[in-house]
Design a protein around this motif. Structure first.
Motif, mmCIF file in Angstrom:
data_model
loop_
_atom_site.group_PDB
_atom_site.id
_atom_site.type_symbol
_atom_site.label_atom_id
_atom_site.label_comp_id
_atom_site.label_asym_id
_atom_site.label_seq_id
_atom_site.Cartn_x
_atom_site.Cartn_y
_atom_site.Cartn_z
ATOM 1 N N ALA A 247 0.834 -1.209 0.000
ATOM 2 C CA ALA A 247 0.000 0.000 0.000
ATOM 3 C C ALA A 247 0.870 1.261 0.000
ATOM 4 O O ALA A 247 0.581 2.229 -0.716
ATOM 5 C CB ALA A 247 -0.926 -0.006 1.221
ATOM 6 N N ILE A 248 1.951 1.242 0.777
ATOM 7 C CA ILE A 248 2.839 2.406 0.803
ATOM 8 C C ILE A 248 3.514 2.586 -0.544
ATOM 9 O O ILE A 248 3.658 3.708 -1.046
ATOM 10 C CB ILE A 248 3.880 2.247 1.932
ATOM 11 N N ALA A 249 3.921 1.455 -1.165
ATOM 12 C CA ALA A 249 4.554 1.542 -2.481
ATOM 13 C C ALA A 249 3.599 2.099 -3.527
ATOM 14 O O ALA A 249 4.027 2.730 -4.498
ATOM 15 C CB ALA A 249 5.060 0.165 -2.911
ATOM 16 N N GLU A 250 2.296 1.871 -3.342
ATOM 17 C CA GLU A 250 1.304 2.395 -4.279
ATOM 18 C C GLU A 250 0.943 3.848 -4.006
ATOM 19 O O GLU A 250 0.102 4.409 -4.708
ATOM 20 C CB GLU A 250 0.039 1.529 -4.228
ATOM 21 N N GLY A 251 1.580 4.425 -2.979
ATOM 22 C CA GLY A 251 1.357 5.842 -2.705
ATOM 23 C C GLY A 251 0.490 6.130 -1.499
ATOM 24 O O GLY A 251 0.285 7.294 -1.155
ATOM 25 N N HIS A 252 -0.040 5.104 -0.828
ATOM 26 C CA HIS A 252 -0.881 5.317 0.360
ATOM 27 C C HIS A 252 0.031 5.399 1.585
ATOM 28 O O HIS A 252 0.218 4.413 2.311
ATOM 29 C CB HIS A 252 -1.899 4.199 0.506
ATOM 30 N N LEU A 253 0.620 6.569 1.807
ATOM 31 C CA LEU A 253 1.621 6.709 2.861
ATOM 32 C C LEU A 253 1.031 6.640 4.259
ATOM 33 O O LEU A 253 1.772 6.525 5.237
ATOM 34 C CB LEU A 253 2.367 8.041 2.686
ATOM 35 N N ASP A 254 -0.294 6.702 4.391
ATOM 36 C CA ASP A 254 -0.917 6.600 5.705
ATOM 37 C C ASP A 254 -1.223 5.157 6.098
ATOM 38 O O ASP A 254 -1.752 4.917 7.191
ATOM 39 C CB ASP A 254 -2.191 7.427 5.740
ATOM 40 N N ASN B 273 5.861 0.397 11.845
ATOM 41 C CA ASN B 273 4.919 1.515 11.889
ATOM 42 C C ASN B 273 5.616 2.797 12.337
ATOM 43 O O ASN B 273 5.345 3.879 11.805
ATOM 44 C CB ASN B 273 3.762 1.196 12.835
ATOM 45 N N ALA B 274 6.515 2.657 13.328
ATOM 46 C CA ALA B 274 7.251 3.838 13.780
ATOM 47 C C ALA B 274 8.131 4.390 12.662
ATOM 48 O O ALA B 274 8.233 5.613 12.465
ATOM 49 C CB ALA B 274 8.092 3.488 15.004
ATOM 50 N N MET B 275 8.769 3.478 11.909
ATOM 51 C CA MET B 275 9.601 3.920 10.785
ATOM 52 C C MET B 275 8.749 4.587 9.715
ATOM 53 O O MET B 275 9.126 5.645 9.164
ATOM 54 C CB MET B 275 10.334 2.723 10.183
ATOM 55 N N ALA B 276 7.582 3.990 9.412
ATOM 56 C CA ALA B 276 6.701 4.577 8.404
ATOM 57 C C ALA B 276 6.217 5.949 8.846
ATOM 58 O O ALA B 276 6.118 6.877 8.031
ATOM 59 C CB ALA B 276 5.512 3.649 8.144
ATOM 60 N N ASP B 277 5.909 6.101 10.152
ATOM 61 C CA ASP B 277 5.487 7.417 10.650
ATOM 62 C C ASP B 277 6.606 8.446 10.481
ATOM 63 O O ASP B 277 6.356 9.589 10.083
ATOM 64 C CB ASP B 277 5.101 7.315 12.130
ATOM 65 N N ALA B 278 7.854 8.005 10.803
ATOM 66 C CA ALA B 278 8.978 8.932 10.679
ATOM 67 C C ALA B 278 9.211 9.329 9.225
ATOM 68 O O ALA B 278 9.420 10.507 8.912
ATOM 69 C CB ALA B 278 10.240 8.292 11.272
ATOM 70 N N VAL B 279 9.162 8.341 8.322
ATOM 71 C CA VAL B 279 9.372 8.638 6.901
ATOM 72 C C VAL B 279 8.257 9.522 6.365
ATOM 73 O O VAL B 279 8.499 10.495 5.632
ATOM 74 C CB VAL B 279 9.469 7.324 6.095
ATOM 75 N N SER B 280 7.007 9.198 6.729
ATOM 76 C CA SER B 280 5.879 9.999 6.265
ATOM 77 C C SER B 280 5.970 11.428 6.787
ATOM 78 O O SER B 280 5.700 12.393 6.052
ATOM 79 C CB SER B 280 4.567 9.354 6.719
ATOM 80 N N SER B 281 6.365 11.568 8.057
ATOM 81 C CA SER B 281 6.516 12.902 8.619
ATOM 82 C C SER B 281 7.608 13.689 7.901
ATOM 83 O O SER B 281 7.446 14.881 7.610
ATOM 84 C CB SER B 281 6.831 12.804 10.112
ATOM 85 N N THR B 282 8.716 13.001 7.592
ATOM 86 C CA THR B 282 9.805 13.667 6.869
ATOM 87 C C THR B 282 9.353 14.110 5.484
ATOM 88 O O THR B 282 9.641 15.234 5.042
ATOM 89 C CB THR B 282 11.008 12.728 6.756
ATOM 90 N N GLU C 115 1.719 15.810 -4.917
ATOM 91 C CA GLU C 115 2.255 14.820 -3.977
ATOM 92 C C GLU C 115 1.571 14.908 -2.624
ATOM 93 O O GLU C 115 1.459 13.902 -1.910
ATOM 94 C CB GLU C 115 3.759 15.027 -3.810
ATOM 95 N N ALA C 116 1.120 16.091 -2.252
ATOM 96 C CA ALA C 116 0.439 16.253 -0.966
ATOM 97 C C ALA C 116 -1.025 15.841 -1.031
ATOM 98 O O ALA C 116 -1.737 15.910 -0.035
ATOM 99 C CB ALA C 116 0.549 17.707 -0.505
ATOM 100 N N GLY C 117 -1.505 15.430 -2.208
ATOM 101 C CA GLY C 117 -2.892 14.995 -2.348
ATOM 102 C C GLY C 117 -3.878 16.125 -2.422
ATOM 103 O O GLY C 117 -5.045 15.971 -2.052
#
Length: 445
Positions: free
Chosen positions: A196-203, A223-232, A297-299
């Protein structure tokens, strides 16, 4: 992975069941063989006593009657021999070689073991018993007994063990599949989330709580890594958007001031002034493209995805631009598509009018749900087509063509937001094709 775990667990369970069932089956077969031996030896011992009594009394009437009745009742073959090996009494068909058994019995030894009974044989067993008292042997008794009942008993027990093993195996396989699913549940969840993240669903995040504790901790850290990457990424996009937005006003003011300076310039500075003004315009276009890319990119294009309109009237405005450059633009008669698709077509048409030489043709078509913008310009080599969608990429042969290098990157992000894919291909005999493929071509846009 799930199949491999199930196969591994099942193999171990099969080995464990076999380690239990096979010894049990062999133990019962040995037990049933010993029972058969004891029963037949008891019968042979009784005939040996009768044979010894007949030898001492010289009357074989009782022995003959008993042997005949036994043979008729049990279907066994019984032979009583004297010390010289002559048959004294016989009943039934003794169709096996008895020489070894006779030598054993005449030596004073009785039959101590039999071949292990199994459902597949042997069909008969031979028991030899010496007749006589102490060292005075008067003969030997040979008893060839059928094993039908014994084999039936062994078959029944083996069948019960096999059925029990199959039932246990079936339940064990179900348990193994459940165990494998439980172990791999976090891995499956991580696979779904990464896709899902690879398809662009960063949440997208992994829903932990089931599975081994080590894998649950992995889910939490993922999940913590995904939150950090998404926040960045969000901060990066916000910075680009804010910077682009804040730069628009200074650039506009700078452009106006440069234009206001034009009347005060000397003639020898006109060329430099035009170059400076062109650079400001180019920088303003770059800022606009960066802001557009950040918004995509920000939707921030959700409204454009929901809004649909006729594509042909929207693109008709390009006819004047193409006519001014002596280019032919062929548009579809009717095509309803989201606003974002129209923007992608605008970008492709803008690129085409820059690179197609005068007299060329650009054709917009829709076939089987695929939107194609094809030109007969110089096109791009295959190795460059895969790079052209990247940001700020410029072909070496077109380095002097105006543009920011972000057009196709914005188009690719818009296509992703629409659930479509953007691809560049070769047009025959020459030129470039920009294809927009929806996720479900049969349903259209």
């Amino acid at each position: 992975m799930n199949a491999r775990l199930v196969v591994t667990f099942t193999t171990l369970i099969v080995l464990m069941i076999a380690a239990l069932a096979v010894p049990l089956g062999l133990a019962y077969a040995s037990h049933r063989t010993n029972r058969l031996l004891l029963d037949r030896r008891a019968d042979a011992t009784r005939f040996a006593e009768l044979a010894d009594q007949a030898a001492r009394e010289g009357d074989r009437t009782a022995l003959t009657a008993e042997v005949t009745r036994y043979s008729d009742l049990y279907g066994a073959a019984v032979v009583v021999k004297n010390r010289e090996g002559e048959n004294l009494v016989d009943a039934g068909d003794m169709s096996v070689d008895t020489s070894a058994a006779v030598r054993l019995a005449l030596g004073g030894q009785t039959t101590e073991d039999l071949p292990t009974i199994s459902p597949f044989g042997p069909s008969h067993v031979l028991v030899a018993e010496p007749a006589g008292r102490d060292a005075q042997l008067s003969g030997v008794v040979l008893l060839l007994a059928p094993t039908t009942q014994a084999r039936a008993d062994v078959s029944l027990v083996w069948a019960g063990l096999a059925l029990g093993a199959l039932v246990a195996l079936g339940y064990s396989v179900l348990a193994a599949r459940g165990l494998a699913r439980w172990i791999l549940r976090p891995v499956t969840e991580l696979d779904r989330t990464t896709q899902a993240i690879a398809e662009g669903h960063l949440d997208a995040r992994a829903h932990h709580g089931v599975g081994p504790s080590e894998l649950r901790r992995l889910e939490e850290r993922f999940n913590a890594m995904a939150d950090a990457v998404s926040s960045t990424l969000d901060r990066q996009r916000a910075f680009v958007a804010d910077a682009s937005h804040e730069l628009r006003t200074p650039l506009t003011v700078l452009s106006l001031r440069l234009e206001n300076l034009e009347p005060h310039l000397r003639s020898e500075g006109t060329a430099e002034f035009e170059e400076a003004l062109a650079e400001v315009d180019r920088l303003a276009g770059l800022v606009e493209d960066l802001l557009a890319l950040a918004r995509v990119e920000a939707g921030a294009v959700t409204g454009e995805l929901d809004r649909v309109a006729e594509l042909a009237p929207r693109l008709a405005g390009w006819r004047e631009v193409y006519a001014a450059k002596q280019l032919t633009l062929e548009l579809p008669v009717s095509l309803v598509a989201p606003e974002a698709v129209a923007r992608i077509a605008d970008i492709a048409l803008d690129n085409a009018q820059k690179f197609v030489p005068p007299g060329g043709t650009v054709t917009v078509t829709l076939r089987e749900g695929v939107l194609r913008i094809a030109d007969d310009g110089p096109g791009l080599p295959e190795e460059e087509r895969s790079q052209a969608i990247g940001r700020f990429w410029r072909a070496g042969a077109h380095a002097n063509v105006p543009g920011s290098g972000l057009g196709l990157a914005i188009a690719a992000e818009l296509a992703k937001a629409c659930g479509a894919t953007l691809a560049l291909g070769r047009n025959e005999p020459h030129g470039l094709v920009v294809e927009l493929r929806p996720a479900q071509p049969d349903t259209g846009w």
